[in-house]
Design a protein around this motif. Sequence first.
Motif, PDB file in Angstrom:
ATOM      1  N   VAL A 193       8.317  -9.012   2.899  1.00 32.46           N
ATOM      2  CA  VAL A 193       7.644  -7.925   2.205  1.00 32.46           C
ATOM      3  C   VAL A 193       7.694  -8.097   0.695  1.00 32.46           C
ATOM      4  CG1 VAL A 193       7.584  -5.438   1.820  1.00 32.46           C
ATOM      5  CG2 VAL A 193       8.039  -6.326   4.103  1.00 32.46           C
ATOM      6  N   VAL A 194       8.871  -8.129   0.139  1.00 28.77           N
ATOM      7  CA  VAL A 194       8.996  -8.168  -1.318  1.00 28.77           C
ATOM      8  C   VAL A 194       8.317  -9.407  -1.888  1.00 28.77           C
ATOM      9  CG1 VAL A 194      10.588  -8.229  -3.256  1.00 28.77           C
ATOM     10  CG2 VAL A 194      11.069  -6.765  -1.302  1.00 28.77           C
ATOM     11  N   ARG A 195       8.633 -10.562  -1.347  1.00 23.38           N
ATOM     12  CA  ARG A 195       8.063 -11.813  -1.864  1.00 23.38           C
ATOM     13  C   ARG A 195       6.574 -11.934  -1.537  1.00 23.38           C
ATOM     14  NH1 ARG A 195      11.546 -16.248   0.284  1.00 23.38           N
ATOM     15  NH2 ARG A 195      13.255 -14.950  -0.350  1.00 23.38           N
TER      16      ARG A 195
ATOM     17  N   TYR B  50       3.166   5.805  -2.999  1.00 24.31           N
ATOM     18  CA  TYR B  50       4.376   6.576  -3.308  1.00 24.31           C
ATOM     19  C   TYR B  50       5.221   5.804  -4.319  1.00 24.31           C
ATOM     20  CZ  TYR B  50       2.919   9.056   0.872  1.00 24.31           C
ATOM     21  OH  TYR B  50       2.194   9.765   1.782  1.00 24.31           O
ATOM     22  N   PRO B  51       4.802   5.778  -5.578  1.00 28.24           N
ATOM     23  CA  PRO B  51       5.492   4.976  -6.587  1.00 28.24           C
ATOM     24  C   PRO B  51       6.917   5.430  -6.887  1.00 28.24           C
ATOM     25  CG  PRO B  51       3.832   6.361  -7.602  1.00 28.24           C
ATOM     26  CD  PRO B  51       3.665   6.499  -6.125  1.00 28.24           C
ATOM     27  N   GLU B  52       7.276   6.621  -6.442  1.00 26.29           N
ATOM     28  CA  GLU B  52       8.644   7.095  -6.665  1.00 26.29           C
ATOM     29  C   GLU B  52       9.656   6.355  -5.787  1.00 26.29           C
ATOM     30  OE1 GLU B  52       6.645   9.985  -3.761  1.00 26.29           O
ATOM     31  OE2 GLU B  52       6.077   8.988  -5.608  1.00 26.29           O
ATOM     32  N   ILE B  53       9.176   5.624  -4.785  1.00 24.68           N
ATOM     33  CA  ILE B  53      10.072   4.795  -3.968  1.00 24.68           C
ATOM     34  C   ILE B  53      10.367   3.525  -4.756  1.00 24.68           C
ATOM     35  CG2 ILE B  53      10.402   3.504  -1.829  1.00 24.68           C
ATOM     36  CD1 ILE B  53       8.376   5.396  -0.521  1.00 24.68           C
TER      37      ILE B  53
ATOM     38  N   LYS C  35       0.838  -1.206   0.000  1.00 23.96           N
ATOM     39  CA  LYS C  35       0.000   0.000   0.000  1.00 23.96           C
ATOM     40  C   LYS C  35       0.874   1.257   0.000  1.00 23.96           C
ATOM     41  CE  LYS C  35      -3.840   2.007   2.598  1.00 23.96           C
ATOM     42  NZ  LYS C  35      -4.711   1.797   3.773  1.00 23.96           N
ATOM     43  N   LEU C  36       1.908   1.245   0.810  1.00 23.95           N
ATOM     44  CA  LEU C  36       2.825   2.378   0.886  1.00 23.95           C
ATOM     45  C   LEU C  36       3.487   2.649  -0.462  1.00 23.95           C
ATOM     46  CD1 LEU C  36       4.513   4.422   2.709  1.00 23.95           C
ATOM     47  CD2 LEU C  36       6.218   2.604   2.733  1.00 23.95           C
ATOM     48  N   PHE C  37       3.995   1.586  -1.091  1.00 20.71           N
ATOM     49  CA  PHE C  37       4.688   1.760  -2.366  1.00 20.71           C
ATOM     50  C   PHE C  37       3.724   2.069  -3.509  1.00 20.71           C
ATOM     51  CE2 PHE C  37       7.863  -1.015  -0.112  1.00 20.71           C
ATOM     52  CZ  PHE C  37       8.745   0.015   0.132  1.00 20.71           C
TER      53      PHE C  37
ATOM     54  N   PRO D 155       8.102  -7.173  -6.911  1.00 14.14           N
ATOM     55  CA  PRO D 155       9.330  -7.653  -7.554  1.00 14.14           C
ATOM     56  C   PRO D 155      10.239  -6.542  -8.067  1.00 14.14           C
ATOM     57  CG  PRO D 155       7.465  -7.927  -9.015  1.00 14.14           C
ATOM     58  CD  PRO D 155       6.913  -7.486  -7.688  1.00 14.14           C
ATOM     59  N   ASP D 156       9.701  -5.352  -8.300  1.00 14.07           N
ATOM     60  CA  ASP D 156      10.520  -4.262  -8.837  1.00 14.07           C
ATOM     61  C   ASP D 156      11.241  -3.470  -7.754  1.00 14.07           C
ATOM     62  OD1 ASP D 156       9.716  -4.995 -11.379  1.00 14.07           O
ATOM     63  OD2 ASP D 156       8.020  -3.614 -11.357  1.00 14.07           O
ATOM     64  N   LEU D 157      10.907  -3.698  -6.505  1.00  6.76           N
ATOM     65  CA  LEU D 157      11.535  -2.981  -5.411  1.00  6.76           C
ATOM     66  C   LEU D 157      12.963  -3.494  -5.218  1.00  6.76           C
ATOM     67  CD1 LEU D 157      11.134  -0.915  -3.094  1.00  6.76           C
ATOM     68  CD2 LEU D 157      10.545  -2.859  -1.656  1.00  6.76           C
ATOM     69  N   VAL D 158      13.915  -2.587  -5.201  1.00  4.08           N
ATOM     70  CA  VAL D 158      15.315  -2.943  -5.007  1.00  4.08           C
ATOM     71  C   VAL D 158      15.653  -2.771  -3.528  1.00  4.08           C
ATOM     72  CG1 VAL D 158      17.688  -2.358  -5.595  1.00  4.08           C
ATOM     73  CG2 VAL D 158      15.895  -2.213  -7.340  1.00  4.08           C
ATOM     74  N   CYS D 159      16.118  -3.829  -2.906  1.00  9.42           N
ATOM     75  CA  CYS D 159      16.534  -3.798  -1.505  1.00  9.42           C
ATOM     76  C   CYS D 159      18.047  -3.906  -1.469  1.00  9.42           C
ATOM     77  CB  CYS D 159      15.921  -4.958  -0.735  1.00  9.42           C
ATOM     78  SG  CYS D 159      14.136  -4.926  -0.721  1.00  9.42           S
ATOM     79  N   VAL D 160      18.682  -2.935  -0.849  1.00 11.18           N
ATOM     80  CA  VAL D 160      20.134  -2.866  -0.852  1.00 11.18           C
ATOM     81  C   VAL D 160      20.659  -2.921   0.575  1.00 11.18           C
ATOM     82  CG1 VAL D 160      22.112  -1.458  -1.505  1.00 11.18           C
ATOM     83  CG2 VAL D 160      20.095  -1.479  -2.948  1.00 11.18           C
ATOM     84  N   TYR D 161      21.657  -3.751   0.769  1.00  8.24           N
ATOM     85  CA  TYR D 161      22.323  -3.843   2.075  1.00  8.24           C
ATOM     86  C   TYR D 161      23.380  -2.752   2.195  1.00  8.24           C
ATOM     87  CZ  TYR D 161      25.937  -5.265   5.314  1.00  8.24           C
ATOM     88  OH  TYR D 161      26.875  -5.272   6.297  1.00  8.24           O
TER      89      TYR D 161
END
Length: 71
Positions: free
Chosen positions: A33-35, A12-15, A7-9, A40-46
């Motif tokens: 969350v992602v799965r 705010y699609p710019e995230i 819902k958040l993304f 699938p388009d959300l990039v999670c970076v360590y």
Amino acid sequence: MANDFKKLFRRYPEIVKVDLSGRKAEKLLSRLVVRNQELPDLVCVYAPYTSPAKTRLVFEAKLLAWKAELK
């Protein structure tokens, strides 16, 4: 239960990228969350854990890693 990040993304699609402090946060967000919320388009970076208790990296190295991710 994870928060409704979908819902958040959607609101705010710019995230498109989330920088995470530590491997545990990276694994949990990816798995819960992602799965589960089909993002699938959300990039999670360590990026290195910021706590001064974690002394494997000195502050300057952590700062450089975070700056590189936030560019």
